[in-house]
Design a protein around this motif. Sequence first.
Motif, PDB file in Angstrom:
ATOM      1  N   TYR A 184      10.403  -3.633  -4.564  1.00 45.51           N
ATOM      2  CA  TYR A 184       8.928  -4.233  -4.295  1.00 45.51           C
ATOM      3  C   TYR A 184       7.931  -3.338  -4.823  1.00 45.51           C
ATOM      4  O   TYR A 184       6.765  -4.111  -5.092  1.00 45.51           O
ATOM      5  CB  TYR A 184       8.785  -3.705  -2.557  1.00 45.51           C
ATOM      6  N   LEU A 185       7.941  -2.239  -5.094  1.00 49.58           N
ATOM      7  CA  LEU A 185       6.899  -1.413  -5.832  1.00 49.58           C
ATOM      8  C   LEU A 185       6.784  -1.643  -7.319  1.00 49.58           C
ATOM      9  O   LEU A 185       5.767  -1.516  -8.075  1.00 49.58           O
ATOM     10  CB  LEU A 185       7.102   0.001  -5.627  1.00 49.58           C
ATOM     11  N   GLY A 186       7.773  -2.421  -7.901  1.00 52.99           N
ATOM     12  CA  GLY A 186       7.904  -2.684  -9.331  1.00 52.99           C
ATOM     13  C   GLY A 186       8.034  -1.378 -10.126  1.00 52.99           C
ATOM     14  O   GLY A 186       7.638  -1.692 -11.242  1.00 52.99           O
ATOM     15  N   ILE A 187       8.700  -0.454  -9.596  1.00 50.48           N
ATOM     16  CA  ILE A 187       8.814   0.712 -10.594  1.00 50.48           C
ATOM     17  C   ILE A 187      10.271   0.885 -10.879  1.00 50.48           C
ATOM     18  O   ILE A 187      10.307   1.868 -11.908  1.00 50.48           O
ATOM     19  CB  ILE A 187       8.318   1.914  -9.733  1.00 50.48           C
ATOM     20  N   CYS A 188      11.162   0.427 -10.536  1.00 51.79           N
ATOM     21  CA  CYS A 188      12.518   0.279 -11.220  1.00 51.79           C
ATOM     22  C   CYS A 188      13.233  -0.817 -10.526  1.00 51.79           C
ATOM     23  O   CYS A 188      12.912  -1.546  -9.440  1.00 51.79           O
ATOM     24  CB  CYS A 188      13.202   1.624 -10.241  1.00 51.79           C
ATOM     25  N   ASP A 189      14.178  -1.309 -11.533  1.00 52.72           N
ATOM     26  CA  ASP A 189      14.746  -2.568 -11.236  1.00 52.72           C
ATOM     27  C   ASP A 189      16.077  -2.394 -10.377  1.00 52.72           C
ATOM     28  O   ASP A 189      16.656  -3.369  -9.580  1.00 52.72           O
ATOM     29  CB  ASP A 189      15.044  -3.399 -12.620  1.00 52.72           C
ATOM     30  N   GLY A 190      16.354  -1.192  -9.947  1.00 53.05           N
ATOM     31  CA  GLY A 190      17.051  -0.841  -8.725  1.00 53.05           C
ATOM     32  C   GLY A 190      18.845  -1.379  -9.153  1.00 53.05           C
ATOM     33  O   GLY A 190      19.572  -1.588  -8.219  1.00 53.05           O
ATOM     34  N   ASN A 191      19.070  -1.493 -10.317  1.00 54.54           N
ATOM     35  CA  ASN A 191      20.513  -2.105 -10.767  1.00 54.54           C
ATOM     36  C   ASN A 191      21.507  -0.901 -10.881  1.00 54.54           C
ATOM     37  O   ASN A 191      21.446  -0.097 -11.983  1.00 54.54           O
ATOM     38  CB  ASN A 191      20.241  -2.805 -12.100  1.00 54.54           C
ATOM     39  N   GLU A 299      -3.435  -0.152  -4.416  1.00 56.24           N
ATOM     40  CA  GLU A 299      -2.528  -0.917  -5.575  1.00 56.24           C
ATOM     41  C   GLU A 299      -1.265  -1.289  -4.640  1.00 56.24           C
ATOM     42  O   GLU A 299      -0.184  -2.017  -5.328  1.00 56.24           O
ATOM     43  CB  GLU A 299      -2.218  -0.203  -6.635  1.00 56.24           C
ATOM     44  N   LEU A 300      -0.801  -0.561  -3.692  1.00 53.75           N
ATOM     45  CA  LEU A 300       0.470  -0.673  -2.808  1.00 53.75           C
ATOM     46  C   LEU A 300       0.670  -2.235  -2.484  1.00 53.75           C
ATOM     47  O   LEU A 300      -0.086  -2.663  -1.998  1.00 53.75           O
ATOM     48  CB  LEU A 300       0.638   0.070  -1.825  1.00 53.75           C
ATOM     49  N   PRO A 301       1.814  -2.719  -2.783  1.00 46.86           N
ATOM     50  CA  PRO A 301       2.159  -4.144  -2.142  1.00 46.86           C
ATOM     51  C   PRO A 301       2.574  -3.969  -0.826  1.00 46.86           C
ATOM     52  O   PRO A 301       2.638  -3.078  -0.322  1.00 46.86           O
ATOM     53  CB  PRO A 301       3.336  -4.456  -3.054  1.00 46.86           C
ATOM     54  N   GLU A 302       2.441  -5.084  -0.257  1.00 47.11           N
ATOM     55  CA  GLU A 302       2.958  -5.227   1.414  1.00 47.11           C
ATOM     56  C   GLU A 302       4.374  -4.859   1.272  1.00 47.11           C
ATOM     57  O   GLU A 302       5.186  -5.561   0.418  1.00 47.11           O
ATOM     58  CB  GLU A 302       2.816  -6.732   1.785  1.00 47.11           C
ATOM     59  N   LEU A 303       4.805  -3.862   2.047  1.00 44.39           N
ATOM     60  CA  LEU A 303       6.145  -3.398   2.060  1.00 44.39           C
ATOM     61  C   LEU A 303       7.207  -4.181   2.614  1.00 44.39           C
ATOM     62  O   LEU A 303       6.736  -4.855   3.488  1.00 44.39           O
ATOM     63  CB  LEU A 303       6.192  -1.846   2.511  1.00 44.39           C
ATOM     64  N   SER A 305       9.172  -3.838   5.200  1.00 48.82           N
ATOM     65  CA  SER A 305       9.353  -3.908   6.695  1.00 48.82           C
ATOM     66  C   SER A 305       8.103  -4.686   7.195  1.00 48.82           C
ATOM     67  O   SER A 305       8.009  -5.243   8.372  1.00 48.82           O
ATOM     68  CB  SER A 305       9.420  -2.518   7.162  1.00 48.82           C
ATOM     69  N   ILE A 306       7.050  -4.365   6.681  1.00 48.70           N
ATOM     70  CA  ILE A 306       5.815  -5.164   7.036  1.00 48.70           C
ATOM     71  C   ILE A 306       5.841  -6.530   6.852  1.00 48.70           C
ATOM     72  O   ILE A 306       5.478  -7.544   7.600  1.00 48.70           O
ATOM     73  CB  ILE A 306       4.644  -4.477   6.439  1.00 48.70           C
ATOM     74  N   ARG A 307       6.262  -6.941   5.827  1.00 49.12           N
ATOM     75  CA  ARG A 307       6.519  -8.334   5.326  1.00 49.12           C
ATOM     76  C   ARG A 307       7.369  -8.966   6.454  1.00 49.12           C
ATOM     77  O   ARG A 307       7.350 -10.120   6.829  1.00 49.12           O
ATOM     78  CB  ARG A 307       6.913  -8.425   3.821  1.00 49.12           C
ATOM     79  N   TYR A 308       8.616  -8.345   6.692  1.00 51.32           N
ATOM     80  CA  TYR A 308       9.505  -8.968   7.692  1.00 51.32           C
ATOM     81  C   TYR A 308       8.767  -8.986   8.826  1.00 51.32           C
ATOM     82  O   TYR A 308       9.116 -10.469   9.421  1.00 51.32           O
ATOM     83  CB  TYR A 308      10.579  -7.829   7.716  1.00 51.32           C
ATOM     84  N   GLN A 309       7.954  -8.219   9.339  1.00 49.02           N
ATOM     85  CA  GLN A 309       7.240  -8.358  10.685  1.00 49.02           C
ATOM     86  C   GLN A 309       6.419  -9.540  10.754  1.00 49.02           C
ATOM     87  O   GLN A 309       6.319 -10.303  11.584  1.00 49.02           O
ATOM     88  CB  GLN A 309       6.690  -7.029  11.068  1.00 49.02           C
ATOM     89  N   ARG A 310       5.911  -9.697   9.498  1.00 53.41           N
ATOM     90  CA  ARG A 310       4.558 -10.834   9.618  1.00 53.41           C
ATOM     91  C   ARG A 310       5.560 -11.923   9.564  1.00 53.41           C
ATOM     92  O   ARG A 310       5.125 -12.945  10.182  1.00 53.41           O
ATOM     93  CB  ARG A 310       3.956 -10.541   8.006  1.00 53.41           C
ATOM     94  N   PHE A 311       6.563 -12.239   8.844  1.00 57.02           N
ATOM     95  CA  PHE A 311       7.281 -13.521   8.875  1.00 57.02           C
ATOM     96  C   PHE A 311       7.924 -13.884  10.241  1.00 57.02           C
ATOM     97  O   PHE A 311       7.994 -14.933  10.788  1.00 57.02           O
ATOM     98  CB  PHE A 311       8.648 -13.255   7.700  1.00 57.02           C
ATOM     99  N   VAL A 312       8.237 -12.929  10.996  1.00 57.56           N
ATOM    100  CA  VAL A 312       8.491 -13.071  12.303  1.00 57.56           C
ATOM    101  C   VAL A 312       7.407 -13.337  13.181  1.00 57.56           C
ATOM    102  O   VAL A 312       7.214 -14.585  13.900  1.00 57.56           O
ATOM    103  CB  VAL A 312       9.436 -11.777  12.959  1.00 57.56           C
TER     104      VAL A 312
END
Length: 484
Positions: A184-191, A299-303, A305-312
């Motif tokens: 989400y932060l775009g700092i690592c691809d997490g692979n 600069e932080l994106p919507e994280l 857990s917050i995006r999840y709550q907004r979707f609900v």
Amino acid sequence: MSTISNEKYEAVIGLEVHAQLLTKSKAFAPVSSEYGAAPNTQVTPLCLGHPGTLPVLNENLVRYIIKMGLATECSIAEKSIFARKNYFYPDLPKGYQISQYETPICFGGQIKIELDDYEKTIGITRIHMEEDAGKSIHDQDPYHSLIDLNRAGTPLIEIVSEPDLRTAREAYHYLTKIKQIVQYLGICDGNMEEGSLRCDANVSIRPRGQKKFGTRTELKNMNSFRNVERAISFEIERQIELVESGGEVVQLTLLWDPNKLETRQMRSKEEAHDYRYFPEPDLPPIIVSQELLDDIRAELPELPSIRYQRFVDQLGLSEEDAYILTETKALADYYESVLNVQDNAKAVANVVLTEVLRVLNDRSISIHSFTITPEQLGALITLKLDDKINSSAMQKIFNQLIGSDKDPLALAEEMNLIQVSDTGFIDPIINEVIESNPDEVSRYREGKKALIGFFIGEVMKRSKGKANPKLVRERIVSELESGS
Ligand code: ADP
Ligand code: MG
């Protein structure tokens, strides 16, 4: 694990996670750190530790780690320093790694994990910066080990958890959460498979109810999320069996063998390194100003857990749907781009969760490689919601859209799938069907209502599948009920 020993013992687990940062250049040298280049093409005299070279801090390294610190509710040190971690290894030409020791830049944070039936907060002890070593390659030459120094000096962050995890499952969820946050932060691809996210697990057991921690072992070499869970389960069981049979756990470093699904000993405490840490003399302290902090916070994106709550809460999605859609930022972004075209949140969620995810699974691709644009998908769903096409037509057009840049409406017309809702087209066909089937008509009128399916089928056939079936049913019923 047998249930008896499971009741008797509790596991204690702490993870040390390394994430390779997606900065363009190395931590302290102006040379590309991109993954996958030909061996030893991204190396400067500094990466080789040549005398007279001096490190210069990549500012993005600091920005990226602060992002991670803020996203995990860490305190950010106003002043922290780099330290040298000294050891000898062929893939480390400098003889030391630049790291942080006593003063990590981020400390005292937390990450919330959600399991099937409970939630839990895992403490983050510290997050610090360091540079990676090179890579020894043992399987390409029959006589020699080869070394690729492209990775030497690549920026890493190390995220150290408190010993708050209690099961292999919790460790799996914690690690998955870290992957989600760095992506989400775009700092690592997490692979994990490619090694851009790596994890060492510290594992101990203690009798339930005991406060004091047991002696821990450290597991390395787990190159997938599943293997982390498996290796920890294996190690918990090994320690329980050992203690149950009268033995004692000794401090060890263990390597996970993904083929044999077991661990083997790498080194014992007596052989453990003494890194002789000392402050790095060639780099000034890192000073984090309030201004820099505010700047990065903005600069932080919507994280997730917050995006999840907004979707609900705001989009009215079910918790399960919101969870899957926000699992990766890329999928959530795709979903919301479709919503910009067609704002029926549930209808769009349905198509993304079934059709889109089916294609991604079948082809083992990520949403980045999915070729139907949000504009195309939004337009397709709109055709369906406006009753211009039926569900089976939507699926046919969807499949056709993969790899095509056509407009869904044009495609629907071309494939002759536009549903006609014009009574001027439908009514004459209905009359034809009624006239040519007098027997069925009278049986229907005598009460054999099941014949409605027969009439609809006939009309659909004569309209070559183009009539809107919902409308056809309505018109036939009213025609049959009204006539005598
Ligand atoms: P080191 O520098 O030797 O790796 P740390 O104190 O930094 O040691 O701890 C590393 C990790 O081990 C941390 O994630 C911590 O939570 C975990 N840990 C410490 N003690 C235990 C224990 N007894 N059992 C399991 N994990 C532990
Ligand atoms: Mg360690």
